[in-house]
Design a protein around this motif. Structure first.
Motif, PDB file in Angstrom:
ATOM      1  N   UNK A  55     102.890  39.518  43.248  1.00 21.04           N
ATOM      2  CA  UNK A  55     101.519  39.485  44.281  1.00 21.04           C
ATOM      3  C   UNK A  55     101.856  38.395  45.490  1.00 21.04           C
ATOM      4  N   UNK A  56     101.095  38.570  46.350  1.00 25.13           N
ATOM      5  CA  UNK A  56     101.231  37.691  47.644  1.00 25.13           C
ATOM      6  C   UNK A  56     100.234  36.491  47.426  1.00 25.13           C
ATOM      7  N   UNK A  57     100.691  35.326  48.125  1.00 26.94           N
ATOM      8  CA  UNK A  57      99.695  34.163  48.106  1.00 26.94           C
ATOM      9  C   UNK A  57      99.216  34.095  49.491  1.00 26.94           C
ATOM     10  N   UNK A  58      98.175  34.421  49.733  1.00 28.44           N
ATOM     11  CA  UNK A  58      97.318  34.449  51.041  1.00 28.44           C
ATOM     12  C   UNK A  58      97.183  32.919  51.436  1.00 28.44           C
ATOM     13  N   UNK A  59      97.842  32.469  52.616  1.00 26.95           N
ATOM     14  CA  UNK A  59      97.603  31.259  53.082  1.00 26.95           C
ATOM     15  C   UNK A  59      96.657  31.354  54.356  1.00 26.95           C
ATOM     16  N   UNK A  60      95.664  30.274  53.981  1.00 23.34           N
ATOM     17  CA  UNK A  60      94.691  30.341  55.014  1.00 23.34           C
ATOM     18  C   UNK A  60      94.753  28.733  55.772  1.00 23.34           C
ATOM     19  N   UNK A  62      92.149  26.613  58.086  1.00 23.04           N
ATOM     20  CA  UNK A  62      90.736  26.556  58.716  1.00 23.04           C
ATOM     21  C   UNK A  62      89.880  28.032  58.625  1.00 23.04           C
ATOM     22  N   UNK A  63      90.443  28.351  57.392  1.00 23.81           N
ATOM     23  CA  UNK A  63      89.210  29.811  57.129  1.00 23.81           C
ATOM     24  C   UNK A  63      89.965  30.798  57.726  1.00 23.81           C
ATOM     25  N   UNK A  64      91.184  31.017  58.227  1.00 23.63           N
ATOM     26  CA  UNK A  64      91.880  31.896  58.923  1.00 23.63           C
ATOM     27  C   UNK A  64      93.167  32.337  58.249  1.00 23.63           C
ATOM     28  N   UNK A  65      93.718  33.474  58.350  1.00 24.32           N
ATOM     29  CA  UNK A  65      94.864  34.049  57.578  1.00 24.32           C
ATOM     30  C   UNK A  65      96.075  33.480  58.410  1.00 24.32           C
ATOM     31  N   UNK A  66      97.167  32.808  57.781  1.00 31.26           N
ATOM     32  CA  UNK A  66      98.160  32.558  58.435  1.00 31.26           C
ATOM     33  C   UNK A  66      99.442  33.506  57.890  1.00 31.26           C
ATOM     34  N   UNK A  67      99.594  33.506  56.548  1.00 32.11           N
ATOM     35  CA  UNK A  67     100.684  34.192  56.067  1.00 32.11           C
ATOM     36  C   UNK A  67     100.185  34.684  54.726  1.00 32.11           C
ATOM     37  N   UNK A  68     101.117  35.750  54.469  1.00 31.46           N
ATOM     38  CA  UNK A  68     101.021  36.054  52.798  1.00 31.46           C
ATOM     39  C   UNK A  68     102.388  36.054  52.252  1.00 31.46           C
ATOM     40  N   UNK A  69     102.752  34.773  51.571  1.00 32.79           N
ATOM     41  CA  UNK A  69     103.888  34.348  50.857  1.00 32.79           C
ATOM     42  C   UNK A  69     104.277  35.131  49.660  1.00 32.79           C
ATOM     43  N   UNK A  70     105.504  35.554  49.577  1.00 33.98           N
ATOM     44  CA  UNK A  70     105.944  36.387  48.393  1.00 33.98           C
ATOM     45  C   UNK A  70     106.729  35.438  47.781  1.00 33.98           C
ATOM     46  N   UNK A  71     107.223  35.443  46.533  1.00 30.56           N
ATOM     47  CA  UNK A  71     108.197  34.573  45.792  1.00 30.56           C
ATOM     48  C   UNK A  71     109.333  34.244  46.473  1.00 30.56           C
ATOM     49  N   UNK A  72     109.924  32.993  46.739  1.00 30.67           N
ATOM     50  CA  UNK A  72     111.070  32.546  47.609  1.00 30.67           C
ATOM     51  C   UNK A  72     110.749  32.732  49.195  1.00 30.67           C
ATOM     52  N   UNK A  73     109.300  32.726  49.697  1.00 32.50           N
ATOM     53  CA  UNK A  73     109.235  33.065  50.996  1.00 32.50           C
ATOM     54  C   UNK A  73     108.744  31.538  51.427  1.00 32.50           C
ATOM     55  N   UNK A  74     108.625  31.229  52.848  1.00 32.11           N
ATOM     56  CA  UNK A  74     108.261  30.153  53.409  1.00 32.11           C
ATOM     57  C   UNK A  74     107.587  30.580  54.912  1.00 32.11           C
ATOM     58  N   UNK A  75     106.571  29.522  55.279  1.00 32.45           N
ATOM     59  CA  UNK A  75     106.371  30.026  56.685  1.00 32.45           C
ATOM     60  C   UNK A  75     106.028  28.357  57.459  1.00 32.45           C
ATOM     61  N   UNK A  90      96.742  33.065  45.198  1.00 37.66           N
ATOM     62  CA  UNK A  90      97.397  34.385  44.632  1.00 37.66           C
ATOM     63  C   UNK A  90      96.098  35.222  44.196  1.00 37.66           C
ATOM     64  N   UNK A  91      96.578  36.630  44.698  1.00 37.65           N
ATOM     65  CA  UNK A  91      95.695  37.804  44.411  1.00 37.65           C
ATOM     66  C   UNK A  91      94.177  37.427  44.685  1.00 37.65           C
ATOM     67  N   UNK A  92      93.825  36.985  45.585  1.00 39.48           N
ATOM     68  CA  UNK A  92      92.252  36.578  45.968  1.00 39.48           C
ATOM     69  C   UNK A  92      91.694  37.809  46.501  1.00 39.48           C
ATOM     70  N   UNK A 116     104.300  21.559  51.836  1.00 35.67           N
ATOM     71  CA  UNK A 116     103.271  21.995  51.041  1.00 35.67           C
ATOM     72  C   UNK A 116     103.891  23.366  50.046  1.00 35.67           C
ATOM     73  N   UNK A 117     103.643  23.141  48.869  1.00 32.54           N
ATOM     74  CA  UNK A 117     104.142  24.325  47.839  1.00 32.54           C
ATOM     75  C   UNK A 117     102.943  24.820  47.376  1.00 32.54           C
ATOM     76  N   UNK A 118     103.100  26.213  47.258  1.00 33.85           N
ATOM     77  CA  UNK A 118     101.724  27.003  46.541  1.00 33.85           C
ATOM     78  C   UNK A 118     101.589  26.708  45.271  1.00 33.85           C
ATOM     79  N   UNK A 119     100.425  26.284  45.069  1.00 32.12           N
ATOM     80  CA  UNK A 119      99.951  25.794  43.608  1.00 32.12           C
ATOM     81  C   UNK A 119      99.971  27.054  42.503  1.00 32.12           C
ATOM     82  N   UNK A 120      98.805  26.773  41.496  1.00 33.11           N
ATOM     83  CA  UNK A 120      98.844  28.071  40.613  1.00 33.11           C
ATOM     84  C   UNK A 120      98.029  29.049  41.173  1.00 33.11           C
ATOM     85  N   UNK A 121      97.471  28.907  42.198  1.00 29.84           N
ATOM     86  CA  UNK A 121      96.901  30.077  42.962  1.00 29.84           C
ATOM     87  C   UNK A 121      95.415  30.436  42.617  1.00 29.84           C
ATOM     88  N   UNK A 122      94.992  29.723  41.557  1.00 27.86           N
ATOM     89  CA  UNK A 122      93.682  29.908  41.093  1.00 27.86           C
ATOM     90  C   UNK A 122      92.580  29.299  42.136  1.00 27.86           C
TER      91      UNK A 122
END
Length: 294
Positions: A55-60, A62-75, A90-92, A116-122
């Motif tokens: 699944x994707x990790x939605x990066x926000x 200031x409360x707005x969507x920036x990117x949806x990171x898949x494993x081994x992806x960066x923005x 992740x999976x929100x 910044x690295x995506x954390x556990x997603x929770x």
């Protein structure tokens, strides 16, 4: 190749617009290259993901969507300095609670780059990483390109144009007088070259080219000095490669006696040799990006 955009209802709800193309490979773009510095009017963020959770990790931002990171992806993106909320969830979907809550805020300084690295997603809390640790992971990653940013505070990064940086090694520290071969390098010379390479690598995030130039004093024939400068530059180049500079990035040339630091030395030969010492040198010019840290 024709590219078309589709915004599904669920994606509109999350603030994301997916970009589809005829090739699935467009999910990812180019591989990571060390980012350059930005000016004091911007803070730069490199957000990446090295876990393998489906699944994707939605990066926000200031409360707005920036990117949806898949494993081994960066923005990579830039914002104005100051306080910003940042998170990657992740999976929100379908509630997109991370977009609503944005519990994590950071004060980003102008002229700085944050990794910044995506954390556990929770809870969406990102992990702030050092540049060294982040780029060990990023070197095998690719840019996430299958979504469009909807974050109004995100800006195009304005990278600084940097001038080449010059370093100088004393010829008398490197070589015995009139010598140029590797076998004639002094112990102090070996250490000076090793220390220089360490400094260059520490001070530059990217090295585009390194030019090594040998300089001599005016004692002796012009042609002989030109050859001596070239041989010294080639020896230093070889040792810099062995110390860690990529061979493809470094060249050797000679200025001979044409670029003196001091002139008009007189007296005995020994006195002239001592007086002209600053002219006997190897200069190193590095074209690259200065290292910027968190």
């Amino acid at each position: 190749m024709k590219i078309f955009k589709t915004c599904a209802l669920t994606l509109l709800f999350s603030g994301a617009c997916m970009v589809f193309s005829a090739q699935a490979a467009e999910v990812f773009g180019k591989g990571y290259l060390p980012v350059a510095a930005v000016g004091s009017s911007q803070a730069q963020v490199v957000f990446y993901r090295d876990d393998q959770t489906a699944g994707s990790a939605n990066v926000y931002i200031d409360g707005e969507f920036q990117s949806a990171l898949l494993p081994n992806g960066f923005t990579t993106f830039c914002v104005a300095p100051g306080g910003h909320s940042l998170g990657a969830f992740i999976k929100d979907a379908p509630l997109y609670q991370g977009k609503r809550d944005q519990p994590w805020r950071s004060d980003l300084k102008g002229g700085q780059t944050y990794f910044l690295k995506v954390g556990n997603g929770i809870d969406g809390k990102p992990q702030f990483m050092s540049r060294t640790d982040a780029e060990k992971a990023l070197r095998v990653m690719k840019e996430q390109t299958h979504t469009l940013s909807r974050a109004s505070t995100v800006q195009a990064c304005q990278y600084l144009e940097e001038k080449p940086q010059d370093y100088t090694l004393s010829g008398d520290v490197l070589f015995r007088f009139g010598k140029a071969d590797r076998s004639n390098i002094t112990a102090e010379g070996h250490q000076a070259i090793t220390d220089l390479v360490r400094r260059i690598r520490a001070e530059h995030s990217t090295i585009r080219s390194v030019q090594v130039t040998g300089h001599t004093d005016p004692i002796g024939a012009e042609g002989t000095n030109m050859l001596l400068g070239q041989r010294r530059a080639e020896t230093v180049r070889l040792l810099m490669i062995q110390a860690g500079i990529a061979a493809r990035d470094i060249t050797a040339t000679s200025a001979g006696m044409s670029e003196p630091v001091v002139t008009d030395c007189y007296g005995s030969k020994a006195e002239q040799i001592a007086c002209y010492a600053p002219n006997r040198r190897v200069s190193v010019r590095v074209d690259g990006n200065s290292a910027v840290g968190q």
